[in-house]
Design a protein around this motif. Structure first.
Motif, PDB file in Angstrom:
ATOM      1  N   VAL A  15       0.881  -1.156   0.000  1.00 39.26           N
ATOM      2  CA  VAL A  15       0.000   0.000   0.000  1.00 39.26           C
ATOM      3  C   VAL A  15       0.925   1.213   0.000  1.00 39.26           C
ATOM      4  CG1 VAL A  15      -1.800   1.274   1.212  1.00 39.26           C
ATOM      5  CG2 VAL A  15      -1.794  -1.234   1.280  1.00 39.26           C
ATOM      6  N   ARG A  16       0.907   1.963  -1.102  1.00 36.03           N
ATOM      7  CA  ARG A  16       1.814   3.100  -1.253  1.00 36.03           C
ATOM      8  C   ARG A  16       1.070   4.410  -1.067  1.00 36.03           C
ATOM      9  NH1 ARG A  16       4.313   3.339  -6.864  1.00 36.03           N
ATOM     10  NH2 ARG A  16       5.509   1.577  -6.084  1.00 36.03           N
ATOM     11  N   GLY A  17       1.574   5.205  -0.168  1.00 40.25           N
ATOM     12  CA  GLY A  17       1.058   6.553   0.042  1.00 40.25           C
ATOM     13  C   GLY A  17       2.159   7.567  -0.195  1.00 40.25           C
ATOM     14  N   CYS A  18       1.874   8.803   0.119  1.00 42.47           N
ATOM     15  CA  CYS A  18       2.828   9.887  -0.116  1.00 42.47           C
ATOM     16  C   CYS A  18       3.415  10.459   1.164  1.00 42.47           C
ATOM     17  CB  CYS A  18       2.132  11.017  -0.875  1.00 42.47           C
ATOM     18  SG  CYS A  18       1.508  10.535  -2.490  1.00 42.47           S
ATOM     19  N   ASP A  19       2.794  10.161   2.300  1.00 47.34           N
ATOM     20  CA  ASP A  19       3.162  10.811   3.550  1.00 47.34           C
ATOM     21  C   ASP A  19       3.321   9.768   4.653  1.00 47.34           C
ATOM     22  OD1 ASP A  19       3.248  13.391   5.225  1.00 47.34           O
ATOM     23  OD2 ASP A  19       1.660  12.218   6.205  1.00 47.34           O
ATOM     24  N   THR A  20       4.471   9.774   5.312  1.00 48.78           N
ATOM     25  CA  THR A  20       4.751   8.784   6.358  1.00 48.78           C
ATOM     26  C   THR A  20       3.739   8.852   7.495  1.00 48.78           C
ATOM     27  OG1 THR A  20       7.100   8.841   5.808  1.00 48.78           O
ATOM     28  CG2 THR A  20       6.520   7.956   7.966  1.00 48.78           C
ATOM     29  N   ALA A  21       3.404  10.057   7.925  1.00 49.04           N
ATOM     30  CA  ALA A  21       2.440  10.193   9.028  1.00 49.04           C
ATOM     31  C   ALA A  21       1.078   9.622   8.630  1.00 49.04           C
ATOM     32  CB  ALA A  21       2.313  11.653   9.447  1.00 49.04           C
ATOM     33  N   ARG A  22       0.671   9.842   7.415  1.00 43.35           N
ATOM     34  CA  ARG A  22      -0.619   9.304   6.932  1.00 43.35           C
ATOM     35  C   ARG A  22      -0.576   7.775   6.895  1.00 43.35           C
ATOM     36  NH1 ARG A  22      -6.164   9.544   5.768  1.00 43.35           N
ATOM     37  NH2 ARG A  22      -6.524   9.121   3.579  1.00 43.35           N
ATOM     38  N   MET A  23       0.561   7.201   6.498  1.00 44.25           N
ATOM     39  CA  MET A  23       0.678   5.742   6.475  1.00 44.25           C
ATOM     40  C   MET A  23       0.656   5.183   7.898  1.00 44.25           C
ATOM     41  SD  MET A  23       0.422   5.387   3.340  1.00 44.25           S
ATOM     42  CE  MET A  23       0.561   3.628   3.136  1.00 44.25           C
ATOM     43  N   GLU A  24       1.255   5.884   8.830  1.00 48.69           N
ATOM     44  CA  GLU A  24       1.191   5.463  10.236  1.00 48.69           C
ATOM     45  C   GLU A  24      -0.245   5.519  10.742  1.00 48.69           C
ATOM     46  OE1 GLU A  24       4.051   8.110  11.995  1.00 48.69           O
ATOM     47  OE2 GLU A  24       5.740   6.842  11.377  1.00 48.69           O
ATOM     48  N   VAL A  42       2.930  -8.429  -5.167  1.00 48.95           N
ATOM     49  CA  VAL A  42       2.480  -8.615  -6.544  1.00 48.95           C
ATOM     50  C   VAL A  42       1.218  -7.789  -6.808  1.00 48.95           C
ATOM     51  CG1 VAL A  42       3.531 -10.894  -6.765  1.00 48.95           C
ATOM     52  CG2 VAL A  42       1.130 -10.702  -6.064  1.00 48.95           C
ATOM     53  N   CYS A  43       0.766  -7.089  -5.797  1.00 50.15           N
ATOM     54  CA  CYS A  43      -0.377  -6.188  -5.905  1.00 50.15           C
ATOM     55  C   CYS A  43       0.021  -4.874  -5.240  1.00 50.15           C
ATOM     56  CB  CYS A  43      -1.605  -6.780  -5.220  1.00 50.15           C
ATOM     57  SG  CYS A  43      -3.059  -5.707  -5.222  1.00 50.15           S
ATOM     58  N   LEU A  44      -0.210  -3.779  -5.929  1.00 47.80           N
ATOM     59  CA  LEU A  44       0.088  -2.450  -5.406  1.00 47.80           C
ATOM     60  C   LEU A  44      -1.215  -1.688  -5.266  1.00 47.80           C
ATOM     61  CD1 LEU A  44       1.943  -0.025  -4.726  1.00 47.80           C
ATOM     62  CD2 LEU A  44       2.060   0.412  -7.201  1.00 47.80           C
ATOM     63  N   MET A  45      -1.419  -1.088  -4.106  1.00 46.88           N
ATOM     64  CA  MET A  45      -2.568  -0.216  -3.893  1.00 46.88           C
ATOM     65  C   MET A  45      -2.030   1.175  -3.612  1.00 46.88           C
ATOM     66  SD  MET A  45      -5.375  -2.528  -1.987  1.00 46.88           S
ATOM     67  CE  MET A  45      -5.715  -4.180  -2.607  1.00 46.88           C
ATOM     68  N   ALA A  46      -2.284   2.087  -4.531  1.00 45.50           N
ATOM     69  CA  ALA A  46      -1.815   3.461  -4.412  1.00 45.50           C
ATOM     70  C   ALA A  46      -2.923   4.312  -3.812  1.00 45.50           C
ATOM     71  CB  ALA A  46      -1.408   3.996  -5.778  1.00 45.50           C
ATOM     72  N   VAL A  47      -2.592   5.052  -2.773  1.00 47.51           N
ATOM     73  CA  VAL A  47      -3.566   5.891  -2.084  1.00 47.51           C
ATOM     74  C   VAL A  47      -3.034   7.316  -1.990  1.00 47.51           C
ATOM     75  CG1 VAL A  47      -4.449   3.923  -0.759  1.00 47.51           C
ATOM     76  CG2 VAL A  47      -2.691   5.374   0.255  1.00 47.51           C
ATOM     77  N   ASP A  48      -3.929   8.259  -1.779  1.00 47.11           N
ATOM     78  CA  ASP A  48      -3.563   9.657  -1.536  1.00 47.11           C
ATOM     79  C   ASP A  48      -2.713  10.258  -2.645  1.00 47.11           C
ATOM     80  OD1 ASP A  48      -4.930   9.442   0.874  1.00 47.11           O
ATOM     81  OD2 ASP A  48      -3.131   9.015   2.043  1.00 47.11           O
ATOM     82  N   GLY A  49      -2.934   9.826  -3.878  1.00 51.50           N
ATOM     83  CA  GLY A  49      -2.220  10.408  -5.004  1.00 51.50           C
ATOM     84  C   GLY A  49      -0.832   9.851  -5.254  1.00 51.50           C
ATOM     85  N   ALA A  50      -0.507   8.719  -4.648  1.00 45.95           N
ATOM     86  CA  ALA A  50       0.804   8.107  -4.888  1.00 45.95           C
ATOM     87  C   ALA A  50       0.926   7.733  -6.361  1.00 45.95           C
ATOM     88  CB  ALA A  50       0.988   6.875  -4.004  1.00 45.95           C
TER      89      ALA A  50
END
Length: 155
Positions: free
Chosen positions: A34-43, A86-94
């Motif tokens: 799960v890829r995001g753009c912000d470490t705090a948001r991922m936490e 093998v699966c990527l989920m992009a969130v928050d504009g990643a």
């Protein structure tokens, strides 16, 4: 070659939709990033996943954790996933590249349809990926249930 699935969230927030999609991906036997753009948001998202129902627990962890490579679901802000996803989920504009779509079983792009900037970014991602020859599907929950609204075959 995989495909990009775009999920236009209008009724339920990311923290409610993501567990459903992660459960489906795990049911297919996939390791997920799960890829995001912000470490705090991922936490924050990590904490939300821990609050899920015990019977539906999704084993997961942050890319910054000591056992990141062992996690079936890894939350990250980087381009590489240590867990062999093998699966990527992009969130928050990643960002997602056409190369990633080609390498993965599936790439999911989840975006907040109530945020004009997120909607514009997702439209740009759709165009870039489909112009590069990636297969893509667009799903909307506007009617109250998930419906496929558009599909583009890969080149």
């Amino acid at each position: 070659m995989g495909a990009a699935y775009f999920y236009h969230l209008t009724r339920r927030p990311l923290e409610a939709t993501l567990p459903m999609l992660l459960d489906k991906a795990r049911g297919a036997g996939w390791r997920v990033a799960v890829r995001g753009c912000d470490t705090a948001r991922m936490e924050w998202l990590d904490a939300q996943l821990w609050r899920g129902p015990e019977e539906g627990f999704l084993p997961h962890g942050l890319a910054t954790s000591p056992h990141a490579a062992d996690q079936p679901v890894l939350l990250t802000t980087g381009p590489e996933a240590a867990n062999g996803a093998v699966c990527l989920m992009a969130v928050d504009g990643a960002d997602v590249t056409a190369d990633e779509v080609g390498r993965m079983e599936r790439v999911c792009v989840l975006f907040d349809g109530n945020d004009p900037a997120a909607l514009d970014h997702a439209r740009g991602q759709w165009k870039a990926l489909t112009d590069a020859g990636c297969a893509a599907q667009y799903w909307s929950e506007e009617s109250g249930r998930w419906e496929k609204k558009a599909e583009k075959a890969g080149a």
